[in-house]
Design a protein around this motif. Sequence first.
Motif, PDB file in Angstrom:
ATOM      1  N   ILE A 153       0.855  -1.186   0.000  1.00 49.69           N
ATOM      2  CA  ILE A 153       0.000   0.000   0.000  1.00 49.69           C
ATOM      3  C   ILE A 153       0.891   1.236   0.000  1.00 49.69           C
ATOM      4  CG2 ILE A 153      -1.778   1.287   1.244  1.00 49.69           C
ATOM      5  CD1 ILE A 153      -2.688  -1.345   2.471  1.00 49.69           C
ATOM      6  N   SER A 154       0.904   1.957  -1.099  1.00 47.44           N
ATOM      7  CA  SER A 154       1.717   3.166  -1.179  1.00 47.44           C
ATOM      8  C   SER A 154       1.025   4.298  -0.421  1.00 47.44           C
ATOM      9  CB  SER A 154       1.924   3.579  -2.638  1.00 47.44           C
ATOM     10  OG  SER A 154       2.599   4.826  -2.702  1.00 47.44           O
ATOM     11  N   ARG A 155       1.759   4.920   0.504  1.00 45.71           N
ATOM     12  CA  ARG A 155       1.216   6.050   1.260  1.00 45.71           C
ATOM     13  C   ARG A 155       1.552   7.383   0.597  1.00 45.71           C
ATOM     14  NH1 ARG A 155      -2.439   3.354   4.205  1.00 45.71           N
ATOM     15  NH2 ARG A 155      -1.497   1.653   5.402  1.00 45.71           N
ATOM     16  N   ASN A 156       2.278   7.322  -0.511  1.00 41.70           N
ATOM     17  CA  ASN A 156       2.683   8.528  -1.225  1.00 41.70           C
ATOM     18  C   ASN A 156       1.581   8.928  -2.205  1.00 41.70           C
ATOM     19  OD1 ASN A 156       3.843  10.554  -2.746  1.00 41.70           O
ATOM     20  ND2 ASN A 156       5.795   9.482  -3.053  1.00 41.70           N
ATOM     21  N   ARG A 157       0.903  10.025  -1.905  1.00 43.56           N
ATOM     22  CA  ARG A 157      -0.210  10.452  -2.754  1.00 43.56           C
ATOM     23  C   ARG A 157       0.229  10.792  -4.172  1.00 43.56           C
ATOM     24  NH1 ARG A 157      -5.225  11.653  -0.895  1.00 43.56           N
ATOM     25  NH2 ARG A 157      -5.599  11.257   1.316  1.00 43.56           N
ATOM     26  N   ASN A 158       1.503  11.122  -4.356  1.00 41.45           N
ATOM     27  CA  ASN A 158       1.992  11.378  -5.712  1.00 41.45           C
ATOM     28  C   ASN A 158       1.927  10.114  -6.560  1.00 41.45           C
ATOM     29  OD1 ASN A 158       2.585  14.102  -5.204  1.00 41.45           O
ATOM     30  ND2 ASN A 158       4.600  13.585  -4.372  1.00 41.45           N
ATOM     31  N   ASP A 159       2.118   8.960  -5.908  1.00 43.68           N
ATOM     32  CA  ASP A 159       2.013   7.690  -6.624  1.00 43.68           C
ATOM     33  C   ASP A 159       0.570   7.423  -7.045  1.00 43.68           C
ATOM     34  OD1 ASP A 159       4.704   7.270  -6.222  1.00 43.68           O
ATOM     35  OD2 ASP A 159       4.426   5.977  -4.472  1.00 43.68           O
ATOM     36  N   TRP A 160      -0.381   7.927  -6.259  1.00 40.71           N
ATOM     37  CA  TRP A 160      -1.786   7.667  -6.558  1.00 40.71           C
ATOM     38  C   TRP A 160      -2.209   8.320  -7.868  1.00 40.71           C
ATOM     39  CZ3 TRP A 160      -4.630   8.695  -1.247  1.00 40.71           C
ATOM     40  CH2 TRP A 160      -4.110   7.815  -0.286  1.00 40.71           C
ATOM     41  N   ASN A 161      -1.505   9.366  -8.259  1.00 38.64           N
ATOM     42  CA  ASN A 161      -1.877  10.084  -9.475  1.00 38.64           C
ATOM     43  C   ASN A 161      -1.253   9.484 -10.731  1.00 38.64           C
ATOM     44  OD1 ASN A 161      -3.352  12.009  -7.988  1.00 38.64           O
ATOM     45  ND2 ASN A 161      -1.485  13.172  -7.553  1.00 38.64           N
ATOM     46  N   ALA A 162      -0.407   8.466 -10.531  1.00 43.81           N
ATOM     47  CA  ALA A 162       0.231   7.831 -11.687  1.00 43.81           C
ATOM     48  C   ALA A 162      -0.832   7.172 -12.561  1.00 43.81           C
ATOM     49  CB  ALA A 162       1.246   6.798 -11.222  1.00 43.81           C
ATOM     50  N   THR A 163      -0.686   7.301 -13.857  1.00 40.03           N
ATOM     51  CA  THR A 163      -1.682   6.739 -14.763  1.00 40.03           C
ATOM     52  C   THR A 163      -1.675   5.223 -14.726  1.00 40.03           C
ATOM     53  OG1 THR A 163      -2.429   6.614 -17.059  1.00 40.03           O
ATOM     54  CG2 THR A 163      -0.054   6.818 -16.708  1.00 40.03           C
ATOM     55  N   VAL A 164      -2.863   4.640 -14.771  1.00 40.47           N
ATOM     56  CA  VAL A 164      -2.988   3.182 -14.806  1.00 40.47           C
ATOM     57  C   VAL A 164      -3.817   2.754 -16.016  1.00 40.47           C
ATOM     58  CG1 VAL A 164      -2.735   2.857 -12.326  1.00 40.47           C
ATOM     59  CG2 VAL A 164      -5.005   3.295 -13.273  1.00 40.47           C
ATOM     60  N   GLU A 165      -3.994   3.680 -16.952  1.00 42.17           N
ATOM     61  CA  GLU A 165      -4.848   3.394 -18.102  1.00 42.17           C
ATOM     62  C   GLU A 165      -4.335   2.216 -18.916  1.00 42.17           C
ATOM     63  OE1 GLU A 165      -5.271   6.920 -20.360  1.00 42.17           O
ATOM     64  OE2 GLU A 165      -6.436   7.993 -18.835  1.00 42.17           O
ATOM     65  N   ASN A 166      -3.015   2.080 -19.005  1.00 41.97           N
ATOM     66  CA  ASN A 166      -2.444   1.009 -19.813  1.00 41.97           C
ATOM     67  C   ASN A 166      -2.098  -0.229 -18.997  1.00 41.97           C
ATOM     68  OD1 ASN A 166      -2.526   2.607 -22.179  1.00 41.97           O
ATOM     69  ND2 ASN A 166      -0.627   3.632 -21.570  1.00 41.97           N
ATOM     70  N   GLU A 167      -2.435  -0.209 -17.713  1.00 43.83           N
ATOM     71  CA  GLU A 167      -2.146  -1.351 -16.856  1.00 43.83           C
ATOM     72  C   GLU A 167      -3.153  -2.474 -17.105  1.00 43.83           C
ATOM     73  OE1 GLU A 167       0.254  -1.950 -14.845  1.00 43.83           O
ATOM     74  OE2 GLU A 167       1.198  -0.039 -14.359  1.00 43.83           O
ATOM     75  N   HIS A 168      -2.707  -3.685 -16.794  1.00 47.92           N
ATOM     76  CA  HIS A 168      -3.597  -4.841 -16.882  1.00 47.92           C
ATOM     77  C   HIS A 168      -4.707  -4.717 -15.842  1.00 47.92           C
ATOM     78  CE1 HIS A 168      -5.038  -8.961 -16.946  1.00 47.92           C
ATOM     79  NE2 HIS A 168      -4.784  -9.061 -15.663  1.00 47.92           N
ATOM     80  N   HIS A 169      -5.954  -4.883 -16.274  1.00 46.96           N
ATOM     81  CA  HIS A 169      -7.089  -4.848 -15.356  1.00 46.96           C
ATOM     82  C   HIS A 169      -7.597  -6.273 -15.138  1.00 46.96           C
ATOM     83  CE1 HIS A 169      -6.975  -0.586 -16.096  1.00 46.96           C
ATOM     84  NE2 HIS A 169      -8.045  -0.366 -15.359  1.00 46.96           N
TER      85      HIS A 169
END
Length: 208
Positions: free
Chosen positions: A119-135
Motif C-alpha cells: 500500500i503506497s502512502r505517497n499520494r503522488n504515486d496515486w496520481n500515476a496513470t494506470v490506463e495502460n495497466e492490466h485490469h
Amino acid sequence: MLIKAKSIRNYKIMANDGEIGKVDEFFFDDQYWTVRYLVVDTGKWLSHYQVLISPYAVLSVNEDAELININLSKQQVQESPGWDSDMPVSRQYETNYFKYYGYPVYWAGSMMWGPYPFISRNRNDWNATVENEHHWNPHLYSTKDVTGHSIQATDGEIGHVTDFIIDDSTWAIRYLVVDTMNWWPGKKVLVSIQWIDRVSWNELKVYV
C-alpha cells in the motif's frame, strides 16, 4: 505484524475526530487473498449502518487499546458512497468508492495493490496513470462467509476454516486457521495461502 481476523473484530475504528464504529468483518479478493475492505458497524452514530473502510485509510492497529486509527474524518465516512450490505460489492460501487476517496484502484496492475506489491502512502504515486495497466476482475468474499469452509487435501478432508491470519502491513491474508476436528481432535493448524490449489465456492471447499 500478523494478526487474527477474529481478534480484531469489534475493535473500535477511530477517525481523526472520533469513533465511527467497530469492525464487523472483512472483504477479501480471491486472486491475491488480500483484505480490500474492513466492514464497520457504525452503532448509534449512524444507526448501525455499515460502511466500508479501505486499508488505504488505516494508520495503525493498536492491540493494547483494541482500536484501529484511520486518516479520515467522520464527515468523509458519512458522505462516502452508500453501500447495501444485503448486496454483493459491485465493480461500479468500488469505482465510485475509490474515486470518492482518491485512492488508486487495486485491480489496475499486475501486483497485490495495482502497480505496487504494497500500500503506497505517497499520494503522488496515486496520481500515476494506470490506463495502460492490466485490469483484472476482482471477486470479493467475506471472512464470515468463508469461515466454516472445508479444507480438502489430496487424500481427504482435514478440517474447516475457523480464522484468518492477516499481515497488517499489506493486509494480505497469509494463513487460514483450520480446526482439524475428527482427523486430529483438539488441534488447529495453519494452511498457507500459497498452498491453495483452488476454491469451490459452490461446494464450500478449499482444495490444497
